[in-house]
Design a protein around this motif. Structure first.
Motif, PDB file in Angstrom:
ATOM      1  N   GLU A 177       0.825  -1.209   0.000  1.00 20.44           N
ATOM      2  CA  GLU A 177       0.000   0.000   0.000  1.00 20.44           C
ATOM      3  C   GLU A 177       0.859   1.260   0.000  1.00 20.44           C
ATOM      4  O   GLU A 177       0.469   2.278  -0.576  1.00 20.44           O
ATOM      5  CB  GLU A 177      -0.959   0.004   1.191  1.00 20.44           C
ATOM      6  N   VAL A 178       2.037   1.203   0.630  1.00 24.38           N
ATOM      7  CA  VAL A 178       2.983   2.325   0.530  1.00 24.38           C
ATOM      8  C   VAL A 178       3.370   2.509  -0.924  1.00 24.38           C
ATOM      9  O   VAL A 178       3.358   3.621  -1.474  1.00 24.38           O
ATOM     10  CB  VAL A 178       4.236   2.074   1.388  1.00 24.38           C
ATOM     11  N   ARG A 179       3.734   1.396  -1.565  1.00 24.32           N
ATOM     12  CA  ARG A 179       4.108   1.437  -2.987  1.00 24.32           C
ATOM     13  C   ARG A 179       2.979   2.010  -3.834  1.00 24.32           C
ATOM     14  O   ARG A 179       3.193   2.869  -4.695  1.00 24.32           O
ATOM     15  CB  ARG A 179       4.484   0.033  -3.439  1.00 24.32           C
ATOM     16  N   ASN A 180       1.748   1.551  -3.602  1.00 16.77           N
ATOM     17  CA  ASN A 180       0.604   2.034  -4.377  1.00 16.77           C
ATOM     18  C   ASN A 180       0.387   3.526  -4.190  1.00 16.77           C
ATOM     19  O   ASN A 180       0.095   4.257  -5.148  1.00 16.77           O
ATOM     20  CB  ASN A 180      -0.666   1.276  -3.971  1.00 16.77           C
ATOM     21  N   SER A 181       0.533   3.999  -2.950  1.00 16.13           N
ATOM     22  CA  SER A 181       0.343   5.425  -2.678  1.00 16.13           C
ATOM     23  C   SER A 181       1.425   6.265  -3.347  1.00 16.13           C
ATOM     24  O   SER A 181       1.149   7.357  -3.852  1.00 16.13           O
ATOM     25  CB  SER A 181       0.342   5.675  -1.168  1.00 16.13           C
ATOM     26  N   LEU A 182       2.657   5.763  -3.356  1.00 15.13           N
ATOM     27  CA  LEU A 182       3.759   6.501  -3.978  1.00 15.13           C
ATOM     28  C   LEU A 182       3.631   6.531  -5.502  1.00 15.13           C
ATOM     29  O   LEU A 182       3.896   7.553  -6.138  1.00 15.13           O
ATOM     30  CB  LEU A 182       5.096   5.887  -3.579  1.00 15.13           C
ATOM     31  N   VAL A 183       3.213   5.397  -6.065  1.00 16.28           N
ATOM     32  CA  VAL A 183       3.159   5.296  -7.532  1.00 16.28           C
ATOM     33  C   VAL A 183       1.883   5.900  -8.101  1.00 16.28           C
ATOM     34  O   VAL A 183       1.914   6.608  -9.104  1.00 16.28           O
ATOM     35  CB  VAL A 183       3.289   3.816  -7.968  1.00 16.28           C
ATOM     36  N   HIS A 184       0.754   5.626  -7.446  1.00 20.76           N
ATOM     37  CA  HIS A 184      -0.535   6.037  -8.002  1.00 20.76           C
ATOM     38  C   HIS A 184      -1.156   7.243  -7.299  1.00 20.76           C
ATOM     39  O   HIS A 184      -1.998   7.921  -7.881  1.00 20.76           O
ATOM     40  CB  HIS A 184      -1.531   4.873  -7.939  1.00 20.76           C
ATOM     41  N   GLY A 185      -0.749   7.480  -6.061  1.00 16.63           N
ATOM     42  CA  GLY A 185      -1.394   8.545  -5.300  1.00 16.63           C
ATOM     43  C   GLY A 185      -0.527   9.753  -5.056  1.00 16.63           C
ATOM     44  O   GLY A 185      -0.912  10.637  -4.279  1.00 16.63           O
ATOM     45  N   GLY A 186       0.654   9.778  -5.670  1.00 13.46           N
ATOM     46  CA  GLY A 186       1.532  10.921  -5.476  1.00 13.46           C
ATOM     47  C   GLY A 186       2.008  11.084  -4.053  1.00 13.46           C
ATOM     48  O   GLY A 186       2.349  12.191  -3.626  1.00 13.46           O
TER      49      GLY A 186
END
Length: 315
Positions: A177-186
């Motif tokens: 979820e950290v990865r998803n937030s960094l990649v997709h959520g700025g």
């Protein structure tokens, strides 16, 4: 590690993870040393031009576009560790996703199980989800032959962590979820991230079966999500534990029989291998043939020999 895993996909992912572990700390040390050298030189020669810096530290390397002043003077060591950690985080998550897809394909299982392999167990409207569903489907039918001959030998893998599987996936979800937030959520948190962090924060070293929980930086409202280089490297070991544990568990499934037979024929040919009738020579020969499949020494038995014969692998 290769000799203590069953699937080819697992061996490849474990090898890549090991390569990354061998790369990360020497590279971090090299960056730290470069920062020290550039800042030291600039301290005594503050008028050095970009080209002079390039000639001193980059000349002959073939590297183009390196802005040493920005990297070593204008950026802090903490900033650079953050960048390095982000690169590794994306790579580790991608490796586990690739393992999920590759292992399912190798076992002849539905690709839709890939999502279940990436979540701890849960139940929605009476329907099982997550890792418990995946293992129930894949290991719903077990091979008594491979359980005795191969699975037992694989259990000596020190990364095998079945008692901690659910907690390992809670850890995985947090970093994913950290990865998803960094990649997709700025860098902004999602509801899934908030929930995953809360679940991860409740874990102990005993829960994960580790000496040190992969470090994380608790989210502070209004601030971007941050990652720890030490923590991300620790997360890489969690990925390795997941791969090894699930690989070894799936080695006792009936689906694994097809993998074994296919690999045997690929290595030893389509025709059955002629085996000596002398019991000692026969056992020695079987063990050598299995070892050539890049598997550990099997526990041979009359049942295993009969199975090999029934599948036209030996005569």
């Amino acid at each position: 590690m290769n000799q203590k895993l069953f699937l080819t996909t697992s061996k490849n992912v474990a090898r890549r993870l090991t390569e990354l572990f061998d790369f990360v700390w020497p590279t971090a040390a090299a960056i730290w040393n470069l920062r020290w050298q550039v800042s030291g030189l600039m301290a005594v020669n503050p008028e050095l031009t970009h080209d002079e810096l390039q000639g001193r530290f980059v000349g002959g390397s073939g590297i183009r576009g390196a802005n040493l002043r920005k990297a070593c003077i204008d950026s802090t060591w903490e900033d650079q560790q953050q960048e390095f950690a982000r690169f590794l985080l994306i790579e580790f998550c991608s490796l586990y996703e690739a393992w999920c897809e590759g292992s399912l394909a190798e076992l002849g299982q539905a690709a839709t199980l890939s999502k279940d392999l990436q979540f701890p167990s849960s139940t929605t409207n009476g329907t099982q989800r997550g890792i418990s569903r995946a293992t129930a489907v894949i290991n719903g039918s077990q091979s008594a032959i491979l359980t005795a001959a191969i699975h037992q030998s694989l259990l000596s893998n020190r990364k095998y962590s079945l008692p901690h599987l659910e907690q390992l996936l809670i850890c995985y979800r947090y970093f994913k979820e950290v990865r998803n937030s960094l990649v997709h959520g700025g860098g902004s948190p999602s509801t899934s991230f908030i929930n995953a962090e809360a679940a991860y924060a409740a874990l102990s070293t005993t829960d994960l079966g580790v000496k040190e929980i992969p470090e994380y930086q608790p989210y502070t409202q209004g601030s971007p999500i941050a990652v720890s280089l030490r923590g991300v490297v620790g997360f890489g070991d969690i990925i390795l534990k997941l791969v090894c544990t699930l690989d070894i568990e799936f080695s006792k499934s009936t689906a694994a029989e097809g993998v074994f037979i296919s690999r045997w024929k690929s290595v030893h040919g389509q025709s059955p291998v002629v085996i000596a009738q002398n019991p000692h020579d026969r056992e020695t020969r079987i063990r050598k043939l299995v070892r050539k499949l890049n598997l550990p020494k099997p526990a041979t038995s009359d049942a295993f020999l009969a199975w090999l014969s029934a599948n036209r692998l030996i005569v």
